[in-house]
Design a protein around this motif. Structure first.
Motif, PDB file in Angstrom:
ATOM      1  N   LEU A 187      -4.134 -38.550  43.007  1.00 20.20           N
ATOM      2  CA  LEU A 187      -3.334 -38.910  43.990  1.00 20.20           C
ATOM      3  C   LEU A 187      -2.384 -40.532  43.593  1.00 20.20           C
ATOM      4  CD1 LEU A 187      -2.543 -39.786  46.839  1.00 20.20           C
ATOM      5  CD2 LEU A 187      -4.695 -40.980  47.304  1.00 20.20           C
ATOM      6  N   ALA A 188      -3.144 -41.014  42.487  1.00 19.85           N
ATOM      7  CA  ALA A 188      -2.385 -42.127  42.231  1.00 19.85           C
ATOM      8  C   ALA A 188      -1.389 -41.868  41.134  1.00 19.85           C
ATOM      9  CB  ALA A 188      -3.409 -42.987  41.223  1.00 19.85           C
ATOM     10  N   ALA A 189      -1.379 -40.810  40.391  1.00 18.54           N
ATOM     11  CA  ALA A 189      -0.454 -40.391  39.355  1.00 18.54           C
ATOM     12  C   ALA A 189       0.899 -39.744  40.287  1.00 18.54           C
ATOM     13  CB  ALA A 189      -0.846 -39.198  38.536  1.00 18.54           C
ATOM     14  N   ALA A 190       0.556 -39.100  41.447  1.00 25.42           N
ATOM     15  CA  ALA A 190       1.691 -38.348  42.314  1.00 25.42           C
ATOM     16  C   ALA A 190       2.301 -39.699  42.784  1.00 25.42           C
ATOM     17  CB  ALA A 190       0.884 -37.636  43.172  1.00 25.42           C
ATOM     18  N   ALA A 191       1.498 -40.539  43.348  1.00 27.68           N
ATOM     19  CA  ALA A 191       2.292 -41.624  43.969  1.00 27.68           C
ATOM     20  C   ALA A 191       3.092 -42.391  43.389  1.00 27.68           C
ATOM     21  CB  ALA A 191       1.236 -42.629  44.682  1.00 27.68           C
ATOM     22  N   ILE A 192       2.804 -42.886  42.065  1.00 25.84           N
ATOM     23  CA  ILE A 192       3.487 -43.466  41.006  1.00 25.84           C
ATOM     24  C   ILE A 192       4.806 -42.820  40.871  1.00 25.84           C
ATOM     25  CG2 ILE A 192       3.766 -44.262  38.765  1.00 25.84           C
ATOM     26  CD1 ILE A 192       0.831 -45.177  38.666  1.00 25.84           C
ATOM     27  N   PHE A 193       4.767 -41.343  40.483  1.00 25.98           N
ATOM     28  CA  PHE A 193       5.941 -40.728  40.087  1.00 25.98           C
ATOM     29  C   PHE A 193       6.783 -40.587  41.319  1.00 25.98           C
ATOM     30  CE2 PHE A 193       8.454 -36.823  38.892  1.00 25.98           C
ATOM     31  CZ  PHE A 193       8.514 -37.142  37.582  1.00 25.98           C
ATOM     32  N   HIS A 243       5.751 -36.710  52.906  1.00 28.71           N
ATOM     33  CA  HIS A 243       5.622 -37.726  51.532  1.00 28.71           C
ATOM     34  C   HIS A 243       6.940 -38.514  51.600  1.00 28.71           C
ATOM     35  CE1 HIS A 243       7.611 -35.442  48.195  1.00 28.71           C
ATOM     36  NE2 HIS A 243       7.563 -34.612  49.053  1.00 28.71           N
ATOM     37  N   THR A 244       7.406 -39.011  52.828  1.00 21.46           N
ATOM     38  CA  THR A 244       8.500 -40.068  52.840  1.00 21.46           C
ATOM     39  C   THR A 244       7.842 -41.447  52.020  1.00 21.46           C
ATOM     40  OG1 THR A 244       8.165 -40.801  54.901  1.00 21.46           O
ATOM     41  CG2 THR A 244       9.256 -38.734  54.854  1.00 21.46           C
ATOM     42  N   LEU A 245       8.835 -42.236  51.657  1.00 20.79           N
ATOM     43  CA  LEU A 245       8.612 -43.302  51.067  1.00 20.79           C
ATOM     44  C   LEU A 245       7.405 -44.318  51.980  1.00 20.79           C
ATOM     45  CD1 LEU A 245       8.798 -44.931  48.568  1.00 20.79           C
ATOM     46  CD2 LEU A 245      10.662 -46.073  49.618  1.00 20.79           C
ATOM     47  N   PRO A 246       8.068 -44.400  53.545  1.00 19.20           N
ATOM     48  CA  PRO A 246       7.021 -45.189  54.170  1.00 19.20           C
ATOM     49  C   PRO A 246       5.653 -44.500  54.530  1.00 19.20           C
ATOM     50  CG  PRO A 246       9.212 -45.011  55.286  1.00 19.20           C
ATOM     51  CD  PRO A 246       9.235 -44.117  54.097  1.00 19.20           C
TER      52      PRO A 246
END
Length: 455
Positions: A69-75, A136-139
């Motif tokens: 989850l962390a890796a996906a969110a950063i990318f 998975h929009t930015l908000p």
């Protein structure tokens, strides 16, 4: 320095994992008084306990879920905005729930069934990435990260506190050292795998992998023993909430390593800049295959510290504790800073990868020493609250380090941000060594005992 979370680990995470890491248990030499010879050190003692095997399997799945989850969110945020500052705001989204809710979370871990607290929080940790796999929009990404951080904040103290009740005290340090090994191994696999999945299937599939891993973790947690805290349950009040802070503040040998980790990781954290450095190493942005190369390099750079850390953790599991733990800790932090500095200057992938792996090696040494002090110095009736204080130091340093990296990269550029942070960390180790002579003089960790006077 630490691992991102415990439920996640130790944050950890991941450095996360860091929250449950510890030192290996070494046999105490026999005195010259006819005492029997001690049993030889068994590096696999923890795995002979069925409850620990179940616990560590669920722990690995939790780490895979949280790190993907962390890796996906950063990318994902980097791809949507192209702004290191916005990527750095991921740290703020994770830090705010931690800083506001950690103390009540510790009280709950000391008041209710720790197993049930874990199950409830893990249900939320399944829902967040599952929603992002469809939307998975930015908000949406930032909203789900905040909700996810709330669940992690309540889950970490419960997970950290339950382990001492699952294994005998004589092998506790062996168990938490293996936790550190598995935390780093799972982190490295999850982060490298995330890069390949992003390149081949897209970032939404990484969110789905996170949800599946956390779901399996929750199923296994249901089969753990139902451990309730020792002692009577106290009503929530400022006195009970602040007890963990007072305990840590009264023990310089616990406080000094926490401060050292907090400041070092804020200064040297470069996780949110990995997409930027991966782009630098991937070649000409206009060349064919650039996007896929960047995604794959991103995964490997993100995984490198954990690869180094798991290597060091396995080595430490087979060795007795350090005899001069304080000096080793200070040298490890200085080494972490130097490796970060060289990484910032590197333009070769293999040198960059090796330097990041070395940050993991040095970080794992720090994790072993720091968490042995925290867990073994704390009475069971206070472990939840002290673990909550510990996670404030560890996880907030990780997350605020992301904010600092993003802001610094925005102001002075990513290279200078990383290089200056590494240099400052080396200086920090010297300052802490001078200000806390107790830490510099710390000897073996195997004699650490709970301070019952503060219970």
């Amino acid at each position: 320095m630490s691992s991102p979370e415990l439920n996640n680990p130790p944050s950890a995470e991941g450095r996360e994992s860091e929250v449950l890491a510890g030192a290996t248990a070494g046999a105490i030499p026999a005195a010259d008084n006819g005492a029997p010879e001690p049993a030889p050190h068994d590096p696999y003692a923890a795995f002979r306990v069925p409850a620990y095997r179940l616990y560590v399997t669920s722990f690995v799945l939790a780490i895979i879920g949280s790190q993907t989850l962390a890796a996906a969110a950063i990318f994902d945020v980097d791809a949507k905005t192209g702004s290191p500052l916005m990527v750095g705001m991921i740290g703020l989204a994770n830090a705010i729930p931690l800083l506001t809710l950690a103390m009540p979370a510790g009280h709950i871990a000391d008041s209710f069934s720790r197993k049930r607290v874990l199950i409830v929080t893990q249900a939320v940790l399944v829902a967040c990435p599952l929603l992002l796999s469809f939307w998975h929009t930015l908000p949406a990404v930032f909203s789900m990260l905040v909700v996810n951080a709330v669940a992690l904040t309540f889950g970490r103290p419960a997970r950290a506190s339950i382990l001492p009740n699952l294994v005998p005290k004589s092998i506790f340090t062996n168990a938490v050292t293996w936790n550190s090994s598995f935390f780093e191994l799972a982190t490295s696999i999850a982060q490298a795998m995330s890069g390949f999945i992003i390149a081949g299937l897209g970032v939404q599939r990484v969110y789905l992998v996170s949800a599946v891993a956390m779901g399996l973790c929750m199923v296994l947690t249901c089969f753990l023993p139902d451990v309730r805290p020792a002692g009577r349950r106290e009503p929530m009040s400022w006195r009970t909430l602040s007890a963990g802070v007072k305990f840590v503040a009264s023990r310089k040998l616990v406080l000094a390593p926490m401060l050292l980790d907090l400041i070092a990781v804020i200064l040297s954290g470069a996780t949110v800049l990995m997409p930027t450095f991966a782009g630098m190493l991937a070649g000409d942005p206009a060349s064919p295959g650039y996007a896929d190369r960047k995604a794959i390099l991103f995964g490997w750079l993100l995984a490198a510290p954990s690869i180094g850390a798991v290597t060091m953790a396995i080595v430490q599991a087979h060795l007795p504790p350090f005899r001069r733990a304080g000096r080793v800790l200070l040298l490890a932090v200085a080494g972490y800073g130097m490796a970060t500095l060289v990484f910032g200057l590197s333009r070769d992938f293999w040198l960059s990868f090796f330097m990041l792996a070395m940050t993991g090696v040095f970080d794992n040494v720090s994790v072993v020493i720091r968490h042995t002090l925290v867990q073994l110095s704390t009475p069971d009736s206070m472990r939840g609250r002290v673990s909550a204080v510990n996670q404030i130091f560890i996880i907030s340093s990780n997350e605020m380090g992301k904010v600092e990296s993003g802001v610094a990269a925005w102001l002075i550029g990513p290279v200078l941000a990383v290089v200056s942070g590494g240099a400052a960390t080396v200086g920090l180790a010297a300052v802490i060594a001078r200000k806390f002579p107790e830490l510099r003089r710390l000897g073996s960790l195997r004699d650490i005992k709970p301070d019952e006077d503060h219970a």
